[in-house]
Design a protein around this motif. Structure first.
Motif, PDB file in Angstrom:
ATOM      1  N   ILE A 226       1.968 -31.880 -57.250  1.00 21.00           N
ATOM      2  CA  ILE A 226       2.254 -33.249 -56.812  1.00 21.00           C
ATOM      3  C   ILE A 226       3.507 -33.790 -57.484  1.00 21.00           C
ATOM      4  CG2 ILE A 226       1.419 -35.627 -56.869  1.00 21.00           C
ATOM      5  CD1 ILE A 226       0.161 -33.862 -54.719  1.00 21.00           C
ATOM      6  N   ARG A 227       3.678 -33.514 -58.764  1.00 21.38           N
ATOM      7  CA  ARG A 227       4.861 -34.042 -59.460  1.00 21.38           C
ATOM      8  C   ARG A 227       6.140 -33.364 -58.986  1.00 21.38           C
ATOM      9  NH1 ARG A 227       3.439 -35.753 -65.704  1.00 21.38           N
ATOM     10  NH2 ARG A 227       1.586 -36.981 -65.208  1.00 21.38           N
ATOM     11  N   MET A 228       6.036 -32.115 -58.546  1.00 20.46           N
ATOM     12  CA  MET A 228       7.203 -31.458 -57.962  1.00 20.46           C
ATOM     13  C   MET A 228       7.541 -32.070 -56.610  1.00 20.46           C
ATOM     14  SD  MET A 228       6.522 -27.437 -58.868  1.00 20.46           S
ATOM     15  CE  MET A 228       7.857 -26.913 -57.796  1.00 20.46           C
ATOM     16  N   LEU A 229       6.524 -32.349 -55.816  1.00 18.19           N
ATOM     17  CA  LEU A 229       6.745 -32.922 -54.483  1.00 18.19           C
ATOM     18  C   LEU A 229       7.249 -34.363 -54.564  1.00 18.19           C
ATOM     19  CD1 LEU A 229       3.541 -31.543 -52.730  1.00 18.19           C
ATOM     20  CD2 LEU A 229       5.892 -30.850 -52.243  1.00 18.19           C
ATOM     21  N   LEU A 230       6.825 -35.086 -55.595  1.00 18.12           N
ATOM     22  CA  LEU A 230       7.193 -36.496 -55.732  1.00 18.12           C
ATOM     23  C   LEU A 230       8.099 -36.710 -56.943  1.00 18.12           C
ATOM     24  CD1 LEU A 230       3.677 -38.095 -55.054  1.00 18.12           C
ATOM     25  CD2 LEU A 230       5.525 -37.689 -53.412  1.00 18.12           C
ATOM     26  N   PHE A 231       8.897 -35.716 -57.261  1.00 13.35           N
ATOM     27  CA  PHE A 231       9.689 -35.740 -58.501  1.00 13.35           C
ATOM     28  C   PHE A 231      10.526 -37.010 -58.667  1.00 13.35           C
ATOM     29  CE2 PHE A 231      13.495 -34.677 -60.966  1.00 13.35           C
ATOM     30  CZ  PHE A 231      12.900 -34.307 -62.157  1.00 13.35           C
ATOM     31  N   PRO A 232      11.281 -37.479 -57.645  1.00 14.72           N
ATOM     32  CA  PRO A 232      12.101 -38.686 -57.863  1.00 14.72           C
ATOM     33  C   PRO A 232      11.273 -39.932 -58.169  1.00 14.72           C
ATOM     34  CG  PRO A 232      12.804 -37.506 -55.893  1.00 14.72           C
ATOM     35  CD  PRO A 232      11.497 -36.921 -56.311  1.00 14.72           C
ATOM     36  N   PHE A 233      10.043 -39.991 -57.649  1.00 15.52           N
ATOM     37  CA  PHE A 233       9.201 -41.172 -57.885  1.00 15.52           C
ATOM     38  C   PHE A 233       8.693 -41.233 -59.323  1.00 15.52           C
ATOM     39  CE2 PHE A 233       8.888 -40.350 -53.336  1.00 15.52           C
ATOM     40  CZ  PHE A 233       9.138 -41.612 -52.806  1.00 15.52           C
ATOM     41  N   VAL A 234       8.675 -40.081 -59.995  1.00 17.02           N
ATOM     42  CA  VAL A 234       8.193 -40.044 -61.380  1.00 17.02           C
ATOM     43  C   VAL A 234       9.013 -40.982 -62.257  1.00 17.02           C
ATOM     44  CG1 VAL A 234       7.947 -38.580 -63.422  1.00 17.02           C
ATOM     45  CG2 VAL A 234       7.263 -37.713 -61.175  1.00 17.02           C
ATOM     46  N   HIS A 235      10.314 -41.065 -61.985  1.00 16.46           N
ATOM     47  CA  HIS A 235      11.206 -41.870 -62.832  1.00 16.46           C
ATOM     48  C   HIS A 235      11.002 -43.366 -62.615  1.00 16.46           C
ATOM     49  CE1 HIS A 235      13.109 -38.128 -63.894  1.00 16.46           C
ATOM     50  NE2 HIS A 235      13.367 -37.872 -62.631  1.00 16.46           N
ATOM     51  N   PHE A 236      10.445 -43.745 -61.486  1.00 19.42           N
ATOM     52  CA  PHE A 236      10.162 -45.162 -61.261  1.00 19.42           C
ATOM     53  C   PHE A 236       8.965 -45.625 -62.100  1.00 19.42           C
ATOM     54  CE2 PHE A 236      12.377 -43.991 -57.337  1.00 19.42           C
ATOM     55  CZ  PHE A 236      13.316 -45.009 -57.265  1.00 19.42           C
ATOM     56  N   PHE A 237       8.046 -44.710 -62.349  1.00 18.79           N
ATOM     57  CA  PHE A 237       6.838 -45.062 -63.102  1.00 18.79           C
ATOM     58  C   PHE A 237       7.002 -44.777 -64.592  1.00 18.79           C
ATOM     59  CE2 PHE A 237       5.412 -44.596 -58.782  1.00 18.79           C
ATOM     60  CZ  PHE A 237       4.437 -45.554 -58.634  1.00 18.79           C
ATOM     61  N   GLY A 238       7.845 -43.797 -64.929  1.00 19.42           N
ATOM     62  CA  GLY A 238       8.065 -43.472 -66.338  1.00 19.42           C
ATOM     63  C   GLY A 238       7.151 -42.356 -66.801  1.00 19.42           C
ATOM     64  N   ALA A 239       7.716 -41.155 -66.938  1.00 20.30           N
ATOM     65  CA  ALA A 239       6.908 -39.987 -67.308  1.00 20.30           C
ATOM     66  C   ALA A 239       6.323 -40.108 -68.709  1.00 20.30           C
ATOM     67  CB  ALA A 239       7.760 -38.724 -67.198  1.00 20.30           C
TER      68      ALA A 239
END
Length: 263
Positions: free
Chosen positions: A181-194
């Motif tokens: 899921i994190r690979m598929l939604l990689f750009p969205f991870v930065h909006f939430f903060g890894a």
């Protein structure tokens, strides 16, 4: 100087069906494009990791916008092609000609883009939906003990206490799906903060909805098919008008030139 708006000429066209063999083929193409996007994310991910703060969010937004632009163009081109086919089918129907049922089904339908997009993202959506139910907040796991503590393993009382730190756990279904899921939604991870476990858990809960954002651009682009086709007819009509005016000016010029000649 104000830019002149494009002339739009809408022509009647036949409507097709929502679910067709063509729509299924397009759904497969959308799924493959989503997988290609993951590879693109991995290549550009190094740049995003090196940046931080607002710049990282801006680059992530541009990355998502770029991929969505690709899907929008795919949908728009297909929508225009289906409208063009619909015009041909409508013309044949008016003339009483034989119409192939498959061609008739492949004509434009406003919901066909949504159907193709949803079917294309469906495998990813199902994975994200399953993961959203089993996802748990990530916490730091126990690390490797310093080498100097191994000397205390010979002491029974201390060995029992330290044995807890030697326990390891293998990656399970949740961990595997988290990577996917994190690979598929990689750009969205930065909006939430890894780096924030609470925010990442929220993203994982919302992952089914987030997975629909990019392919939805295909459906939106498909809806622009009739307008794009109308612009084509408008450009053709505008071109004919310009050519007619040019030919008329040349004809008048020749006539004036002929009147001034001495015979």
């Amino acid at each position: 100087m104000k830019k002149q708006e494009k002339k739009l000429i809408y022509k009647p066209f036949a409507k097709g069906k929502v679910l067709t063999k063509q729509a299924l083929k397009k759904a497969l193409r959308i799924f493959l494009l989503l997988l290609i996007a993951v590879i693109f994310y991995l290549f550009t991910g190094q740049l995003l990791v090196m940046t931080g703060g607002v710049l990282r969010i801006i680059l992530s937004t541009l990355l998502i916008g770029l991929v969505m632009g690709l899907f929008y163009y795919e949908g728009a081109a297909q929508g225009e092609e289906d409208v063009s086919l619909g015009e041909i089918i409508y013309s044949k129907r008016e003339e009483g000609q034989h119409i192939n049922s498959e061609d008739s089904n492949n004509c434009y339908h406003p919901l066909k883009g949504f159907a193709s997009a949803f079917l294309g993202v469906l495998p990813i959506f199902i994975i994200a939906l399953i993961f959203s139910f089993i996802a748990q907040k990530q916490v730091y796991q126990l690390g490797v003990l310093p080498s100097w503590l191994t000397a205390f393993d010979r002491h029974r009382n201390i060995e029992i206490a330290l044995s807890y730190y030697k326990e390891t756990s293998s990656i399970g279904l949740e961990g595997t799906l988290r990577i996917v899921i994190r690979m598929l939604l990689f750009p969205f991870v930065h909006f939430f903060g890894a780096e924030n476990p609470d925010n990442m858990l929220l993203m994982e809960r919302l992952s089914p909805l987030l997975s629909l954002i990019v392919p939805s651009a295909y459906a939106i682009g498909y809806l622009s098919g009739p307008k794009r086709r109308a612009e084509v007819h408008g450009d053709i009509a505008t071109g004919k008008t310009k050519n007619a005016k040019k030919a008329r000016r040349e004809r008048i010029k020749r006539q004036k030139g002929g009147d001034g000649r001495i015979v």
